[in-house]
Each structure stands twice: as structure tokens, then as C-alpha cells.
Design a protein around this motif. Structure first.
Motif, PDB file in Angstrom:
ATOM      1  N   SER A  67       0.851  -1.198   0.071  1.00 52.54           N
ATOM      2  CA  SER A  67       0.019   0.054   0.013  1.00 52.54           C
ATOM      3  C   SER A  67       0.631   1.310  -0.091  1.00 52.54           C
ATOM      4  N   PHE A  68       0.185   2.354  -0.232  1.00 56.80           N
ATOM      5  CA  PHE A  68       1.022   3.415   0.071  1.00 56.80           C
ATOM      6  C   PHE A  68       1.558   4.040   1.248  1.00 56.80           C
ATOM      7  N   ASP A  69       0.918   3.460   2.346  1.00 60.65           N
ATOM      8  CA  ASP A  69       1.266   3.633   3.670  1.00 60.65           C
ATOM      9  C   ASP A  69       2.708   2.957   3.668  1.00 60.65           C
ATOM     10  N   SER A  70       2.372   1.669   3.538  1.00 54.59           N
ATOM     11  CA  SER A  70       3.689   0.717   3.720  1.00 54.59           C
ATOM     12  C   SER A  70       4.946   1.096   2.937  1.00 54.59           C
ATOM     13  N   PHE A  71       4.560   1.762   1.555  1.00 47.16           N
ATOM     14  CA  PHE A  71       5.654   2.212   0.637  1.00 47.16           C
ATOM     15  C   PHE A  71       6.094   3.571   1.274  1.00 47.16           C
ATOM     16  N   GLN A  72       5.205   4.355   1.749  1.00 42.24           N
ATOM     17  CA  GLN A  72       5.763   5.566   2.623  1.00 42.24           C
ATOM     18  C   GLN A  72       6.542   5.395   3.701  1.00 42.24           C
ATOM     19  N   VAL A 112       3.669  11.651  -0.900  1.00 44.47           N
ATOM     20  CA  VAL A 112       2.715  10.764  -1.285  1.00 44.47           C
ATOM     21  C   VAL A 112       1.387  11.343  -2.037  1.00 44.47           C
ATOM     22  N   ASP A 113       1.073  12.442  -1.651  1.00 43.16           N
ATOM     23  CA  ASP A 113      -0.270  13.078  -2.364  1.00 43.16           C
ATOM     24  C   ASP A 113       0.305  13.337  -3.830  1.00 43.16           C
ATOM     25  N   GLU A 114       1.548  13.784  -4.001  1.00 39.13           N
ATOM     26  CA  GLU A 114       1.721  14.117  -5.553  1.00 39.13           C
ATOM     27  C   GLU A 114       2.116  12.990  -6.081  1.00 39.13           C
ATOM     28  N   ILE A 115       2.413  11.898  -5.697  1.00 42.57           N
ATOM     29  CA  ILE A 115       2.384  10.469  -6.320  1.00 42.57           C
ATOM     30  C   ILE A 115       1.221  10.173  -6.677  1.00 42.57           C
ATOM     31  N   ARG A 116       0.074  10.151  -6.075  1.00 40.15           N
ATOM     32  CA  ARG A 116      -1.404   9.925  -6.200  1.00 40.15           C
ATOM     33  C   ARG A 116      -1.835  10.650  -7.310  1.00 40.15           C
ATOM     34  N   LYS A 117      -1.633  11.990  -7.395  1.00 38.13           N
ATOM     35  CA  LYS A 117      -1.943  12.921  -8.506  1.00 38.13           C
ATOM     36  C   LYS A 117      -1.368  12.273  -9.815  1.00 38.13           C
ATOM     37  N   LEU A 118       0.095  12.129  -9.585  1.00 34.96           N
ATOM     38  CA  LEU A 118       0.731  11.679 -10.911  1.00 34.96           C
ATOM     39  C   LEU A 118       0.032  10.520 -11.436  1.00 34.96           C
ATOM     40  N   SER A 119      -0.308   9.527 -10.605  1.00 34.16           N
ATOM     41  CA  SER A 119      -0.954   8.170 -11.021  1.00 34.16           C
ATOM     42  C   SER A 119      -2.293   8.494 -11.589  1.00 34.16           C
ATOM     43  N   LYS A 120      -2.891   9.740 -11.591  1.00 31.06           N
ATOM     44  CA  LYS A 120      -4.275   9.736 -12.196  1.00 31.06           C
ATOM     45  C   LYS A 120      -4.126  10.939 -13.320  1.00 31.06           C
ATOM     46  N   SER A 121      -3.053  11.208 -13.521  1.00 30.12           N
ATOM     47  CA  SER A 121      -2.615  12.144 -14.846  1.00 30.12           C
ATOM     48  C   SER A 121      -1.700  11.686 -15.783  1.00 30.12           C
ATOM     49  N   GLU A 122      -1.958  11.792 -17.047  1.00 31.33           N
ATOM     50  CA  GLU A 122      -1.062  11.257 -17.833  1.00 31.33           C
ATOM     51  C   GLU A 122       0.015  12.066 -18.290  1.00 31.33           C
ATOM     52  N   GLN A 123       0.021  13.434 -18.291  1.00 39.15           N
ATOM     53  CA  GLN A 123       0.876  14.477 -18.169  1.00 39.15           C
ATOM     54  C   GLN A 123       0.877  15.494 -17.171  1.00 39.15           C
ATOM     55  N   VAL A 124       2.109  15.823 -16.521  1.00 40.33           N
ATOM     56  CA  VAL A 124       2.219  16.496 -15.459  1.00 40.33           C
ATOM     57  C   VAL A 124       3.379  17.369 -15.784  1.00 40.33           C
ATOM     58  N   LEU A 140       8.789   8.968   3.055  1.00 43.71           N
ATOM     59  CA  LEU A 140       8.203   9.930   2.351  1.00 43.71           C
ATOM     60  C   LEU A 140       7.378  10.784   3.121  1.00 43.71           C
ATOM     61  N   SER A 141       7.238  12.001   2.966  1.00 38.97           N
ATOM     62  CA  SER A 141       6.309  12.864   3.646  1.00 38.97           C
ATOM     63  C   SER A 141       4.752  12.665   2.737  1.00 38.97           C
ATOM     64  N   GLU A 154      12.351  13.878  -2.926  1.00 41.78           N
ATOM     65  CA  GLU A 154      12.076  12.671  -2.313  1.00 41.78           C
ATOM     66  C   GLU A 154      11.732  11.866  -3.431  1.00 41.78           C
ATOM     67  N   MET A 155      11.028  12.085  -4.466  1.00 41.25           N
ATOM     68  CA  MET A 155      10.737  10.924  -5.674  1.00 41.25           C
ATOM     69  C   MET A 155      12.002  10.291  -6.221  1.00 41.25           C
ATOM     70  N   LYS A 156      13.109  11.262  -6.593  1.00 40.95           N
ATOM     71  CA  LYS A 156      14.263  11.043  -6.925  1.00 40.95           C
ATOM     72  C   LYS A 156      15.170  10.158  -6.275  1.00 40.95           C
ATOM     73  N   SER A 157      14.907  10.246  -4.974  1.00 43.56           N
ATOM     74  CA  SER A 157      15.588   9.279  -4.157  1.00 43.56           C
ATOM     75  C   SER A 157      15.180   8.031  -4.121  1.00 43.56           C
ATOM     76  N   VAL A 158      14.186   7.821  -4.668  1.00 38.55           N
ATOM     77  CA  VAL A 158      13.484   6.434  -4.505  1.00 38.55           C
ATOM     78  C   VAL A 158      13.649   5.755  -5.733  1.00 38.55           C
ATOM     79  N   GLU A 159      14.368   4.608  -5.996  1.00 36.05           N
ATOM     80  CA  GLU A 159      14.540   3.875  -7.259  1.00 36.05           C
ATOM     81  C   GLU A 159      13.497   3.579  -7.994  1.00 36.05           C
TER      82      GLU A 159
END
Length: 284
Positions: free
Chosen positions: A230-235, A245-257, A240-241, A269-274
Motif C-alpha cells: 500500500s501507499f502507507d507501507s511504501f511511505q 505521497v499526495d503528489e504521487i497519487r496525483k501523478l498516478s491519475k494524470s497522463e501528463q504532469v 516519504l512525506s 524525495e521521488m528521485k531518491s527512491v529508485e
């Protein structure tokens, strides 16, 4: 003279044949009554046995697969079923016979018959009462089964039911879609869990041991990938802050950001996670 002497003999012979025919009819009627009673009782008992098998299946799944406990009414239902089926062979033979079974002859002309003249056979009062007891036991067994199925669905303290498992699978699949399904083993475990819940949990006549064995294997594979559940486990795994996580969720729902849609801190933070670095694409 010979002719007059042979007439009584002929009459006696005819009377003897008439008595034999009557006795044969009488015996055939008694056999028909017994067969009818046994057939009706067997049908009711077969239905009760089927219900007991189904109850045993779900009780085993509840206790051995999901880790729940069966409601106390299950014991009462099983005891009632045992009582309803606990008739001895001698009792059964006595119950399936009509009240006139002990008589040498039966007045078939005075018995109930159909319009075609065929004698109707009916349930004896003992068998009719027995069948009512069997059906009452079946209803109680089905009530216990329904209660167990509801418990499997809802879960309980310290264990998950099917509803919670479905939610967890959906959350894990959402995270996997963001990460690009990078774990083949975890994807296989998710597919196996979903298949078990949606297709193989329902009773089909097979023993519960098969489902229990496969469920334990699938959940064991699930536990090996806690950070992907889950996102909680991944966080928690990647520290991750909440905003990231909110940004990641937005990214998952949009084709272009665009870069403007994501804060610099979240981007760092995103770039620090492989897993995220290879799956998140941002345009200027």
C-alpha cells in the motif's frame, strides 16, 4: 355324479387363488408404502447431508484460512442434525410401515386411490414427523452457514475478512501501476489472491483443505513484499512525506504532469527512491 363332486373342488380352488391374489396385492401395497416413505425420507436426509458438508467447508475456511472462529450456533446446528439423523435401523423399519402393516389382509378397495384406480401411498405419521425434524435441522445448519459466510466477509478482531483483503489488493495494484509493476513475484501473488477470493472461495463440493493450502501459500507470498502492499507501507519503507505521497497519487491519475505541478521537495524525495525515479516522468 362326478361333475357335481368336482364343482365344490373347483370353487375351493378359485377361492384359494382369490385369497393368494389378495395377499399378493396386500404385500405389494405394503412394499409400496415402505418404498415411498424411505424415498421421501432419504431425499430429506440427502439435502441435510449436503448442507452439513457446505457448513463444514465454510467453517474450515473461516478457522484455518482466515483465522476466525465459528459462531456458537454452529455447534447447536450440528447437534440438531446428528439427532435428526440418529435413527436406528429397527426404528426406521418400524416407522416406514403403515398402521395396517401387521394385518394379514388390507381392504384395498376401501383405501385412498387415484382417479385411475391406483392405490395412493402416503407418508406414515412417524416418517412425516421425522422429515419435519430433518428439515428443521437443515434450516438451522443453513443459518449457521450464512452466519459463517458473513463473518468471512466482514472479518474480526486480529484477522482480515474478504472485504478488507479486496481493499488491500486494490491498494497494492494501484501502487504497482505507479511503480510499473516491477515485482513479478508480487504481481503473481496479487493475481493468486484475487483469483482465490473471486473464483475459488465459493463451495463447489470440494474439500476446504485445497483452498486453505492455496490461501496460505498466497498470503505467505504477500507478506514477503510488505513495502509494496500500500501507499502507507511504501511511505514508511522510504520515509516519504505526506505531501510527496499526495503528489504521487496525483501523478498516478494524470497522463501528463508538468514540473510546476510538483513541489521541489517532493521531486527530490521521488528521485531518491529508485522505483519512483524510473517510473515518474516530468516535462518542463
Amino acid at each position: 355324479m362326478t361333475s357335481s363332486q368336482s364343482l365344490p373342488t373347483a370353487v375351493e380352488a378359485l377361492e384359494g387363488k382369490a385369497r393368494e391374489h389378495k395377499q399378493a396385492q396386500n404385500t405389494q401395497y405394503h412394499v409400496s408404502v415402505a418404498r415411498h416413505n424411505i424415498s421421501e425420507l432419504n431425499d430429506a436426509l440427502d439435502e441435510l447431508v449436503d448442507s452439513l458438508r457446505e457448513l463444514r467447508y465454510y467453517k474450515t475456511v473461516l478457522e484455518e484460512a482466515f483465522g476466525g472462529t465459528a459462531p456458537t450456533m454452529t455447534v447447536d446446528a450440528i447437534q440438531l442434525a446428528q439427532k435428526a439423523t440418529g435413527v436406528t435401523q429397527d426404528e426406521l423399519l418400524a416407522n416406514v410401515q403403515g398402521e395396517d402393516m401387521g394385518q394379514d389382509e388390507l381392504d384395498l378397495d376401501a383405501s385412498d386411490s387415484t382417479g385411475s384406480g391406483r392405490v395412493q401411498v402416503q407418508l406414515t405419521s412417524e416418517v412425516e414427523t421425522h422429515i419435519k425434524q430433518v428439515k428443521a435441522a437443515k434450516r438451522q445448519v443453513e443459518g449457521a452457514r450464512d452466519r459463517i459466510e458473513t463473518r468471512i466477509q466482514n472479518g474480526g478482531d486480529g484477522w482480515r475478512g474478504t472485504d478488507e483483503w479486496q481493499e488491500k489488493i486494490r491498494a497494492a495494484e494501484e501502487l504497482q501501476s505507479i511503480l510499473g509493476s516491477q515485482s513479478t513475484d508480487f504481481n503473481r501473488a496479487l493475481n493468486h489472491l484475487r483469483q482465490l477470493l473471486n473464483q475459488e472461495l465459493g463451495y463447489t463440493g470440494e474439500k476446504a483443505t485445497k483452498f486453505v493450502r492455496e490461501w496460505k501459500h498466497a498470503t505467505s507470498e504477500w507478506e514477503k513484499h510488505q513495502s509494496l502492499q500500500s501507499f502507507d507501507s511504501f511511505q514508511d519503507e522510504h520515509d516519504l512525506s505526506d505531501s510527496t505521497v499526495d503528489e504521487i497519487r496525483k501523478l498516478s491519475k494524470s497522463e501528463q504532469v508538468t514540473l510546476a505541478d510538483v513541489s521541489l521537495d517532493s521531486l527530490e524525495e521521488m528521485k531518491s527512491v529508485e522505483e519512483l525515479e524510473s517510473s515518474v516522468n516530468l516535462s518542463l
